[in-house]
Each structure stands twice: as structure tokens, then as C-alpha cells.
Scaffold this active site. Structure first.
Site, PDB file in Angstrom:
ATOM      1  N   GLY A  21      22.269  59.805  81.279  1.00 15.22           N
ATOM      2  CA  GLY A  21      22.655  60.180  82.589  1.00 15.22           C
ATOM      3  C   GLY A  21      21.560  61.297  82.854  1.00 15.22           C
ATOM      4  N   ASN A  22      22.008  62.954  83.429  1.00 12.65           N
ATOM      5  CA  ASN A  22      21.143  64.144  83.132  1.00 12.65           C
ATOM      6  C   ASN A  22      22.147  65.162  84.091  1.00 12.65           C
ATOM      7  OD1 ASN A  22      20.206  64.634  85.931  1.00 12.65           O
ATOM      8  ND2 ASN A  22      19.690  62.231  86.063  1.00 12.65           N
ATOM      9  N   HIS A  23      21.285  66.280  83.869  1.00 15.47           N
ATOM     10  CA  HIS A  23      22.482  67.501  83.715  1.00 15.47           C
ATOM     11  C   HIS A  23      22.165  67.755  85.176  1.00 15.47           C
ATOM     12  CE1 HIS A  23      23.564  68.260  79.889  1.00 15.47           C
ATOM     13  NE2 HIS A  23      22.548  67.841  79.352  1.00 15.47           N
TER      14      HIS A  23
END
Ligand code: CTP
Length: 403
Positions: free
Chosen positions: A212-214
């Protein structure tokens, strides 16, 4: 959420028995999220107390130009009140007050404020049926409408006189929905459908892990709120995000992976007028997703990744009437790279976040963007809240769709 949320609403109360219903009207407007101030004509205080209305509106109630009993009391400035208001609602509006409004008389604070107000004025007549039917009243209403004021028509029913007929002030619920409908009909994106993607995508590795990512989703959610405030009906496709939306014009669809976001975006694209892809979509996803939790390996472990579909590119390829907006997050050669993306993906606008700018991008509540159009016109904006960035983005879109 009501279109009246956050609006400054001035209520004028005049001396009709329906003034007791104005207390409920104030409550409904406060519930709708509006800021409310009340002005009363002196005679209306016989029908409803200023204390009731100030308690409900959470503001002092004004009735005189100044308070004679309090020498230190400031002059109640009708010009300031008039300028403060986004909307002025006179309810109940007696035959006497509307006649004075129509002819520019100003022998009380309410009338002086009416003459000073630059905002949209609504009035809800309340009187006996013969007064309401009288040609003089009809002419007064027509005169006020010729000034751009709007009459919330009186309703039929039993009147204070005991007679039955038309003249009763519209019910507070009906006054609110009348005004909401009118406000909505004036908004630039009414009848327009806006599609927005927001947040990160999560690409499953196994049943418990993902890539995923932030991304927080904040920018996309602010865009959705702005679009709804402009009257659009919004489909917000969001990856995992803690952001909340309550606006009735926003329909939220939760997705997890890039493929789910792709499918949802394609489902709604055809009927959309404005499409803004602000999601941080994973560029790669595991080629094979294990259906069982992967056990620890001895030393090293690798996962084979494959490219996800580029949603923005795929929509650019089939674009017809849609106005398509993408985002670019760049660290070097920002403008050149963003223009390259705008062309490759067949966009109408691209919003460039530069990672070199402090306070811009993921997780922050602020952002700093440049917006570039097809003719390579570049508008640069300072660091500001994402809500204000969303306003800038929609201003740029509106300028181009209504040029
Ligand atoms: N986008 C998308 N689908 C993807 C990848 C990106 O819709 N699979 C959209 C994003 O929502 C954003 C824009 O494309 O509007 C970003 O373009 P992208 O080519 O991914 O650029 P960056 O992420 O900025 O970086 P890169 O330079 O790695 O391409």
C-alpha cells in the site's frame, strides 16, 4: 449535508401570529449547519420572545438601532448585518412589512437592514386570506419579486381569525426546503455528475498482507465536498481512508485494489461530466496472491509484481464529453513531466504536486499545487489547506467548462 451548511442567514421577524413558528425555523437552520442571526420588528416581540430566538440562534437578537436602556450599548449596524448575510429570510412577513419593503421605507432596524442587504432575500407572507388575496398585496409581492426577492408562498389552512384559506405562513420545513431548492438551482454544477478517485490502493500479497502507500485520501475528499457544495452529484471512489463524508450529494464507493478502483471508475465514467483522479494507485501488484498466509522463509524472499492498469490513461483513451483531470507527483523536471503526463493520458488539466515543496502531498492537511491545462497555461498556487486547494482546482475547471 444541506446546501445551507456554513451559510450566514439573517432572519427578519415581523408581527404576525406565525412568529412562534420562526423559533422552529431557526432551529432547523441551525441543524442544517447555518449561522443564524435574528432581527425583530418591535411589535413582533409580542408574539415570540427575543430570548427564545437568541437561545435557539446562539446569537443576540436585534430589534432597535440602539438599546436605550444601556448607554454603553453600541449602535446596531444595519449595514454590517446586511453585508454579513448570505441570505435574508423575512418570516413571517406581514402585509405591512412587505409593503414597506416594496416602497423603500425604513422606520425600523429590519427595514433598514433589508435596504442595505446585498444578498438574496426570501419572504414568507403570513396574513388573513382576504389580505393575501387583495390586489395591493399581490402587487407588493410582484414588486418585491421584480427586485429579485423570492416569495415562499403562503399555505392554505385554518387561520388565526378562524377563517380557512390561503395566507398561513409556509411551514418551517417547507421554507427550508424551498430555499435549499432555490440555492441548489443557482449553483454552477447543478445537474452535473462528478467522479472522483481518492486514497491509496492496497494490493493483496496473501490474506493478511498487502502493498500500500501513505495516501490519506484528504485531497480527494475535499474535492468531493467542494463539488457537492457547487451542486454536483458526486461519486467518490475511495481506497482505505479514515476520512468521512456526510453530504447527501456524495455517493461513496469503497474499494481496496487498483483493479477494483479501475472497475468502479469505468462503471461511472460514461455518465460523468467532470472526472478527477486523485487516488494514489499502486503501480504494481503481486502477480499471484496466495490464498494462505505465507510462512517465513529462511533468508530472502521475493514477490513477483506485475503492472496494474493505469486508470487515468484508460479513461483518457475513451474520453468523450468528460472533462478529465489527473494528478502528478514529481520530484524533478516537474513541469515538463507533468505536461508529458497530460498529453500521454489525454487530460484537460493536470494538478502538479511537487515533493520539493514543504507541506505538500501525502498525509498533510495542506498542499501546494500548480495547475496546467492543455494549452500549457500554468497557474501556480501557494501553500494552503486542501479545502482551499480543492476550491482552486474547481475554479480552474469552471473557468474552462463555462468559457
Ligand atoms: N493513476 C491511475 N491509475 C494508475 C496510476 C495512476 O489512475 N494505475 C492516476 C493517479 O490517480 C493520478 C495520476 O494517474 O491522477 C498519476 O499518474 P502516474 O503516471 O502514476 O504518475 P505518478 O504517480 O505521479 O508517478 P510516475 O512518475 O511514477 O508515473
Amino acid at each position: 449535508m444541506s446546501v445551507l451548511s456554513g451559510k450566514n442567514i439573517l432572519i427578519g421577524v415581523t408581527a404576525g401570529i406565525a412568529a412562534y413558528k420562526t423559533a422552529h425555523l431557526v432551529r432547523l437552520l441551525i441543524k442544517a449547519g447555518a449561522h443564524v442571526q435574528v432581527i425583530m420588528t418591535p411589535a413582533s416581540k409580542d408574539f415570540v420572545t427575543p430570548l427564545t430566538l437568541s437561545t435557539l440562534s446562539k446569537n443576540p437578537v436585534y430589534s432597535a438601532f440602539f438599546d436605550k436602556e444601556n448607554e454603553n450599548e453600541l449602535w446596531n449596524n444595519h449595514v454590517d448585518l446586511g453585508l454579513w448575510a448570505d441570505f435574508f429570510i423575512v418570516a413571517p412577513a406581514t402585509a405591512n412589512t412587505i409593503a414597506k419593503m416594496a416602497h423603500g421605507q425604513s422606520d425600523n432596524l429590519l427595514l433598514a437592514t433589508y435596504l442595505s442587504a446585498k444578498c438574496k432575500v426570501y419572504f414568507a407572507p403570513a396574513m388573513d386570506l382576504d389580505m393575501y388575496k387583495h390586489p395591493a398585496t399581490k402587487e407588493t409581492i410582484a414588486t418585491l419579486e421584480s427586485y429579485g426577492n423570492l416569495c415562499v408562498p403562503a399555505e392554505s389552512g385554518e387561520l388565526a381569525s378562524g377563517l380557512v384559506g390561503e395566507g398561513r405562513m409556509a411551514e418551517p420545513e417547507n421554507i427550508v426546503s424551498f430555499i435549499e431548492k432555490d440555492v441548489l438551482s443557482q449553483l454552477p454544477l447543478r445537474n452535473k455528475k462528478v467522479l472522483i478517485t481518492a486514497g491509496p490502493t492496497y494490493e493483496a500479497i496473501d490474506p493478511v498482507r498487502f502493498i500500500g502507500n501513505h495516501s490519506s485520501g484528504k485531497m480527494g475528499f475535499e474535492l468531493a465536498k467542494r463539488a457537492a457544495a457547487l451542486g454536483a452529484s458526486v461519486t467518490l471512489i475511495s481506497g482505505m481512508s479514515n476520512e468521512k463524508v456526510t453530504h447527501t450529494l456524495i455517493h461513496r464507493i469503497n474499494v481496496m485494489s487498483a483493479q477494483e478502483m479501475y472497475d468502479a471508475a469505468h462503471q461511472f465514467f460514461k455518465d460523468s461530466h467532470i472526472v478527477i483522479l486523485s487516488a494514489a494507485v499502486a503501480d504494481y501488484a503481486p502477480k499471484n496472491v496466495s490464498d494462505k498466509k505465507i510462512k517465513k522463509k529462511e533468508v530472502a524472499f521475493s514477490i513477483q509484481l506485475e503492472k496494474t492498469k493505469d486508470i487515468l490513461m484508460s479513461l483518457g483513451a475513451i474520453k468523450q464529453q468528460q472533462f478529465l483531470v489527473g494528478f502528478a507527483l514529481e520530484t524533478d523536471n516537474e513541469i515538463e513531466n507533468a505536461i508529458g503526463k497530460l498529453r500521454r493520458k489525454n487530460l484537460d488539466l493536470i494538478v502538479l504536486n511537487s515533493l520539493q515543496d514543504k507541506g505538500a502531498g501525502f498525509q498533510n492537511t495542506t498542499n501546494k499545487v500548480s495547475i496546467i491545462d492543455k494549452s500549457e497555461n500554468i497557474s501556480e498556487f501557494g501553500l494552503k489547506s486542501k479545502a482551499l486547494v480543492a476550491e482552486d482546482i474547481f475554479n480552474e475547471i469552471l473557468e474552462r467548462i463555462y468559457e
